[in-house]
Design a protein around this motif. Structure first.
Motif, PDB file in Angstrom:
ATOM      1  N   ALA A  92     -24.512  -3.697  -9.302  1.00 58.13           N
ATOM      2  CA  ALA A  92     -23.733  -2.855  -8.392  1.00 58.13           C
ATOM      3  C   ALA A  92     -24.262  -1.419  -8.361  1.00 58.13           C
ATOM      4  O   ALA A  92     -24.414  -0.824  -7.295  1.00 58.13           O
ATOM      5  N   MET A  93     -24.565  -0.884  -9.540  1.00 55.16           N
ATOM      6  CA  MET A  93     -25.075   0.492  -9.604  1.00 55.16           C
ATOM      7  C   MET A  93     -26.428   0.585  -8.916  1.00 55.16           C
ATOM      8  O   MET A  93     -26.690   1.514  -8.166  1.00 55.16           O
ATOM      9  N   PHE A  94     -27.266  -0.398  -9.189  1.00 54.87           N
ATOM     10  CA  PHE A  94     -28.577  -0.418  -8.563  1.00 54.87           C
ATOM     11  C   PHE A  94     -28.424  -0.475  -7.042  1.00 54.87           C
ATOM     12  O   PHE A  94     -29.032   0.313  -6.313  1.00 54.87           O
ATOM     13  N   ASN A  95     -27.559  -1.375  -6.567  1.00 54.50           N
ATOM     14  CA  ASN A  95     -27.327  -1.490  -5.128  1.00 54.50           C
ATOM     15  C   ASN A  95     -26.804  -0.183  -4.547  1.00 54.50           C
ATOM     16  O   ASN A  95     -27.265   0.273  -3.502  1.00 54.50           O
ATOM     17  N   SER A  96     -25.836   0.403  -5.224  1.00 57.83           N
ATOM     18  CA  SER A  96     -25.247   1.644  -4.707  1.00 57.83           C
ATOM     19  C   SER A  96     -26.276   2.762  -4.651  1.00 57.83           C
ATOM     20  O   SER A  96     -26.287   3.564  -3.719  1.00 57.83           O
ATOM     21  N   LEU A  97     -27.136   2.803  -5.672  1.00 60.94           N
ATOM     22  CA  LEU A  97     -28.170   3.845  -5.676  1.00 60.94           C
ATOM     23  C   LEU A  97     -29.130   3.648  -4.501  1.00 60.94           C
ATOM     24  O   LEU A  97     -29.489   4.613  -3.824  1.00 60.94           O
ATOM     25  N   VAL A  99     -28.502   1.997  -1.660  1.00 64.95           N
ATOM     26  CA  VAL A  99     -27.778   2.225  -0.414  1.00 64.95           C
ATOM     27  C   VAL A  99     -27.560   3.722  -0.186  1.00 64.95           C
ATOM     28  O   VAL A  99     -27.956   4.278   0.850  1.00 64.95           O
ATOM     29  N   ALA A 100     -26.942   4.383  -1.167  1.00 69.89           N
ATOM     30  CA  ALA A 100     -26.617   5.799  -0.990  1.00 69.89           C
ATOM     31  C   ALA A 100     -27.884   6.642  -0.882  1.00 69.89           C
ATOM     32  O   ALA A 100     -27.947   7.596  -0.097  1.00 69.89           O
ATOM     33  N   GLY A 101     -28.918   6.274  -1.649  1.00 72.75           N
ATOM     34  CA  GLY A 101     -30.165   7.022  -1.605  1.00 72.75           C
ATOM     35  C   GLY A 101     -30.817   6.941  -0.234  1.00 72.75           C
ATOM     36  O   GLY A 101     -31.193   7.958   0.362  1.00 72.75           O
ATOM     37  N   THR A 102     -30.950   5.725   0.291  1.00 74.87           N
ATOM     38  CA  THR A 102     -31.576   5.550   1.604  1.00 74.87           C
ATOM     39  C   THR A 102     -30.783   6.279   2.681  1.00 74.87           C
ATOM     40  O   THR A 102     -31.349   6.980   3.522  1.00 74.87           O
ATOM     41  N   ILE A 103     -29.462   6.080   2.649  1.00 76.18           N
ATOM     42  CA  ILE A 103     -28.618   6.711   3.655  1.00 76.18           C
ATOM     43  C   ILE A 103     -28.758   8.237   3.584  1.00 76.18           C
ATOM     44  O   ILE A 103     -28.853   8.916   4.610  1.00 76.18           O
ATOM     45  N   THR A 104     -28.822   8.767   2.372  1.00 77.09           N
ATOM     46  CA  THR A 104     -28.925  10.209   2.216  1.00 77.09           C
ATOM     47  C   THR A 104     -30.236  10.739   2.799  1.00 77.09           C
ATOM     48  O   THR A 104     -30.236  11.681   3.597  1.00 77.09           O
ATOM     49  N   VAL A 105     -31.342  10.114   2.418  1.00 81.21           N
ATOM     50  CA  VAL A 105     -32.647  10.583   2.912  1.00 81.21           C
ATOM     51  C   VAL A 105     -32.692  10.522   4.432  1.00 81.21           C
ATOM     52  O   VAL A 105     -33.065  11.484   5.120  1.00 81.21           O
ATOM     53  N   SER A 106     -32.270   9.395   4.974  1.00 78.06           N
ATOM     54  CA  SER A 106     -32.341   9.226   6.419  1.00 78.06           C
ATOM     55  C   SER A 106     -31.411  10.188   7.155  1.00 78.06           C
ATOM     56  O   SER A 106     -31.800  10.819   8.143  1.00 78.06           O
ATOM     57  N   THR A 107     -30.170  10.310   6.663  1.00 74.94           N
ATOM     58  CA  THR A 107     -29.226  11.217   7.325  1.00 74.94           C
ATOM     59  C   THR A 107     -29.753  12.638   7.338  1.00 74.94           C
ATOM     60  O   THR A 107     -29.722  13.323   8.364  1.00 74.94           O
ATOM     61  N   ASN A 159     -24.390 -10.255   3.229  1.00 73.76           N
ATOM     62  CA  ASN A 159     -24.601 -10.047   1.792  1.00 73.76           C
ATOM     63  C   ASN A 159     -25.912  -9.359   1.444  1.00 73.76           C
ATOM     64  O   ASN A 159     -26.315  -9.355   0.297  1.00 73.76           O
ATOM     65  N   GLN A 160     -26.598  -8.808   2.443  1.00 72.01           N
ATOM     66  CA  GLN A 160     -27.826  -8.100   2.104  1.00 72.01           C
ATOM     67  C   GLN A 160     -27.651  -6.605   2.312  1.00 72.01           C
ATOM     68  O   GLN A 160     -26.869  -6.164   3.157  1.00 72.01           O
ATOM     69  N   LEU A 161     -28.401  -5.860   1.532  1.00 69.28           N
ATOM     70  CA  LEU A 161     -28.169  -4.413   1.492  1.00 69.28           C
ATOM     71  C   LEU A 161     -28.429  -3.729   2.822  1.00 69.28           C
ATOM     72  O   LEU A 161     -27.749  -2.772   3.176  1.00 69.28           O
ATOM     73  N   GLN A 162     -29.419  -4.200   3.582  1.00 68.63           N
ATOM     74  CA  GLN A 162     -29.700  -3.506   4.847  1.00 68.63           C
ATOM     75  C   GLN A 162     -28.498  -3.543   5.782  1.00 68.63           C
ATOM     76  O   GLN A 162     -28.321  -2.657   6.611  1.00 68.63           O
ATOM     77  N   THR A 163     -27.655  -4.560   5.625  1.00 68.01           N
ATOM     78  CA  THR A 163     -26.436  -4.635   6.414  1.00 68.01           C
ATOM     79  C   THR A 163     -25.566  -3.413   6.187  1.00 68.01           C
ATOM     80  O   THR A 163     -24.953  -2.868   7.102  1.00 68.01           O
ATOM     81  N   VAL A 164     -25.495  -2.989   4.927  1.00 67.24           N
ATOM     82  CA  VAL A 164     -24.668  -1.828   4.594  1.00 67.24           C
ATOM     83  C   VAL A 164     -25.369  -0.540   5.002  1.00 67.24           C
ATOM     84  O   VAL A 164     -24.743   0.409   5.460  1.00 67.24           O
ATOM     85  N   ALA A 228     -21.508   8.202   0.942  1.00 69.46           N
ATOM     86  CA  ALA A 228     -22.073   6.858   0.978  1.00 69.46           C
ATOM     87  C   ALA A 228     -21.681   6.074  -0.276  1.00 69.46           C
ATOM     88  O   ALA A 228     -21.396   4.879  -0.222  1.00 69.46           O
ATOM     89  N   TRP A 229     -21.668   6.736  -1.402  1.00 68.12           N
ATOM     90  CA  TRP A 229     -21.289   6.092  -2.657  1.00 68.12           C
ATOM     91  C   TRP A 229     -19.844   5.594  -2.583  1.00 68.12           C
ATOM     92  O   TRP A 229     -19.502   4.558  -3.129  1.00 68.12           O
ATOM     93  N   ASN A 230     -18.994   6.363  -1.890  1.00 67.66           N
ATOM     94  CA  ASN A 230     -17.567   6.049  -1.825  1.00 67.66           C
ATOM     95  C   ASN A 230     -17.189   5.140  -0.671  1.00 67.66           C
ATOM     96  O   ASN A 230     -16.032   4.751  -0.564  1.00 67.66           O
ATOM     97  N   ASP A 231     -18.139   4.824   0.200  1.00 67.82           N
ATOM     98  CA  ASP A 231     -17.795   4.006   1.355  1.00 67.82           C
ATOM     99  C   ASP A 231     -17.232   2.672   0.869  1.00 67.82           C
ATOM    100  O   ASP A 231     -17.744   2.071  -0.069  1.00 67.82           O
TER     101      ASP A 231
END
Lengths: 297, 341
Positions: A92-97, A99-107, A159-164, A228-231
């Motif tokens: 979960a932590m790995f996934n969140s990192l 997800v939140a990391g990619t979203i942050t850089v892109s945003t 169930n895949q991360l790119q979805t999120v 993103a972490w809290n979504d």
């Protein structure tokens, strides 16, 4: 600081006069009562977090007794281990990192580019587009969830991360935030000078815009990361328990049928740790950034 | 980096070596023959770059935002007019306004709407009042002012799930910290999860706890922008500190307060994570009796627990319409306030 203060150093008499005149505002020193109230606010802010750690270090049975435990016990690492295993917090932590990391850089990247264009470049429909951006800031995420779910199932991306990640790659808030910052922080002459030298747009962005935008990019990055972490809504719909983000994992921990409260608290502690670490490191900048954004926004 | 710097530092000498020159260095003394062709090609490219780059810079934002926010918005409206079941995603049949009729005749929808409203009110009003007070205190000359600000913002940097899980435990029926403290004040234990107002209050406190410091910082920023002379003249007129706060600070903060009201209202209409986790096993129902089921929870429950995605779409669009009404009311109030000033 007022301008008069800058031009002439106040004499003792002026200072006394000012103190007499000034009833409130920035010059006034806080009295002891102010500190008392602030300490209360601070305790309310911190106590739940500290108590999470206390509860996480106890046994479940001891938590249910009255009075509740007020000091640390010896079970912390056992509970952390249990939470880590039960909720699959490693994944979960790995996934969140991710997800939140990619979203942050892109945003941050796309917000800076669009914000720069809106702040400093002239182009057709720019006013209309900016208005659209501001207007869409209040569209709730609930409005997009059903079609996104259907499309992602069609793609076989459940169930895949790119979805999120995909739906959160940009935010209207981010674009507006960067625009507000760059209007003032980026001198137009600097861009013109670079243009005179024949610099291409990309060179201007790289050598002029990014350096000027760096403080705001840092703040937007941190705000986006927290967000993103809290979504919750979209990840809980898009992901299952086998491949969760931290919030989804904690939800499953909290809704387990035989909940061990101490383990749940340990999970809560772990799940919020990355945010708290980031906050400890950059708290000052986040505070400054929120205040800066507020003035200009 | 260094090579381009050198080129810029010696434009004349590097211009001799025509092929490798950066565009900036080439323009200058050289005028005739072959370089002119290159120049015009280059200047055309340059002009094209000037024209196209703004669109290139805003394009990623609008493409991504359009694809994942605006287009789905319209599709949600479309699905809300269809019968779409989670169990049979490929069978979508036209349903007209059935989903909406179904929705408006359901007591749970009105219950969720009412809960969203009360929890919104319970969380927004105290949160903003506390934030105003807090920012007023933080505006004094303080020892370690940054430390105070950082401490007050810590709840914001706590994950929603973590915060909710802690508060759930603090509010537990027996052995919970809140009831234990209350008993010192002679108050009987309150069933924070099952009682109607108690559970709504408990959910609201989580929101208040997480967002008060954030709003306080926004107010503080606006307060620091208020000119000091306003306070000076007020003090000269004999205004007390409270009067100064009422007659100088509050009016000056009005736009900021309105901004936070709008943002908090939007946040309140979307409330989801806190009530979901607070409910534990009955989370998506908003408690055993739906006592704190918000619209956000109701949508999730209807769409993904019960499996009626068409109805979930109708709920989403109803939320949107409600938000638009709220925004319109806000706008009207703002106009009124401005006129009356």
């Amino acid at each position: 600081m007022t301008t008069s203060e800058l031009t002439l150093p106040p004499t003792a008499e002026v200072k006394r006069e000012r103190r007499r005149v000034m009833g409130a505002g920035k010059q006034l020193h806080a009295g002891p009562l102010t500190y008392v109230v602030l300490v209360v606010f601070a305790l309310v802010s911190l106590a739940p977090l500290v108590w999470t750690a206390v509860a996480a270090s106890r046994t479940d049975r001891r938590l249910a007794e009255t009075p509740p435990p007020l000091w640390f016990g010896g079970n912390l690492f056992k509970n952390l281990q249990a939470a880590w295993d039960q909720a699959g917090l490693g994944t979960a932590m790995f996934n969140s990192l991710i997800v939140a990391g990619t979203i942050t850089v892109s945003t941050v990247l796309f917000a800076t580019l669009a914000g720069f264009a809106f702040a400093k470049l002239r182009f057709r429909f720019s006013g209309l587009l900016l208005l659209l951006t501001i207007g869409t800031m209040m569209i709730p995420p609930q409005l997009a969830v059903v079609p996104l779910y259907l499309w992602m199932s069609d793609f076989g991306w459940s169930n895949q991360l790119q979805t999120v990640i995909l739906p959160s790659l940009v935010t209207a808030f981010g674009t507006f935030f960067m625009r507000q910052y760059l209007v003032q922080a980026l001198p137009t002459e600097l861009i013109e000078a670079a243009r005179m030298d024949g610099a291409s747009s990309l060179r201007v962005v790289w050598h002029v815009v990014f350096p000027a935008a760096r403080p705001a990019m840092a703040v937007l990055g941190l705000l986006t990361f927290v967000f993103a972490w809290n979504d919750f809504l979209w990840p809980i719909i898009a992901l299952n328990q086998q491949n969760p983000t931290v919030q989804v994992a904690l939800n499953s921990l909290g809704t387990g049928y035989v909940p061990d409260q101490a383990v749940i608290m340990a999970g809560a502690l772990l799940g919020t740790l990355p945010l708290l670490i980031a906050f400890l490191l950059f708290g000052k900048q986040i505070v400054g950034g929120i205040m800066q954004g507020a003035i200009k926004g | 980096m260094t090579s381009s710097k050198q080129a810029l530092a010696h434009p004349a000498s590097s211009a001799e070596a025509a092929p490798g020159t950066p565009p900036g260095a080439a323009r200058g003394a050289h005028g005739g023959g072959a370089p002119a062709g290159a120049d015009s090609w280059r200047s055309r490219l340059y002009r094209w770059d000037m024209k196209a780059s703004p669109y290139a810079f805003v394009a990623p934002f609008f493409v991504l935002f359009g694809a994942f926010s605006l287009v789905p918005l319209l599709y949600t409206a479309w699905y809300s007019l269809h019968d779409v079941q989670l169990s049979a995603l490929d069978h979508q049949t036209w349903a007209g306004l059935d989903n909406y009729k179904n929705l408006f005749s359901s007591e749970f929808f009105w219950n969720a709407l009412e809960n969203t409203f009360t929890i919104g009110l319970l969380s927004t009003v105290p949160q903003l009042v506390a934030a105003l007070w807090l920012s007023h205190l933080l505006n004094y000359k303080l020892r370690g002012s940054t430390v105070w600000r950082v401490v007050m913002l810590t709840p914001y940097a706590t994950s929603v799930a973590a915060a909710t899980l802690v508060f759930t435990l603090l509010y537990s029926w027996d052995g919970g910290m809140v009831n234990w403290v209350l008993h010192f004040f002679g108050v009987d234990a309150i069933n924070w999860r099952e009682s109607d107002w108690g559970s709504q209050f408990a959910v609201s406190t989580i929101v208040i706890w997480r967002w008060t410091g954030y709003n306080a910082l926004i107010y503080l920023a606006a307060m620091q922008a208020i000119p000091v002379d306003l306070y000076e003249s007020a003090a000269l007129d004999g205004a007390s500190r409270w009067q100064q706060f009422r007659h100088v600070t509050i009016p000056q903060l009005r736009p900021t307060i309105l901004f936070t009201v709008v943002v908090s209202t939007i946040g309140a209409t979307q409330l989801f994570g806190e009530p979901l986790l607070f409910g534990g096993v009955s989370g998506s129902k908003g408690g055993s009796e739906h006592q704190y089921q918000t619209l956000g929870l109701y949508m999730y429950d209807q769409g993904w627990i019960i499996g009626n995605l068409g109805k979930a779409s109708a709920i989403a669009w109803s939320m949107f319409l409600i938000l638009l009404i709220v925004a319109a009311v806000n706008l009207l109030l703002t106009r009124r306030l401005r006129k009356s000033q």
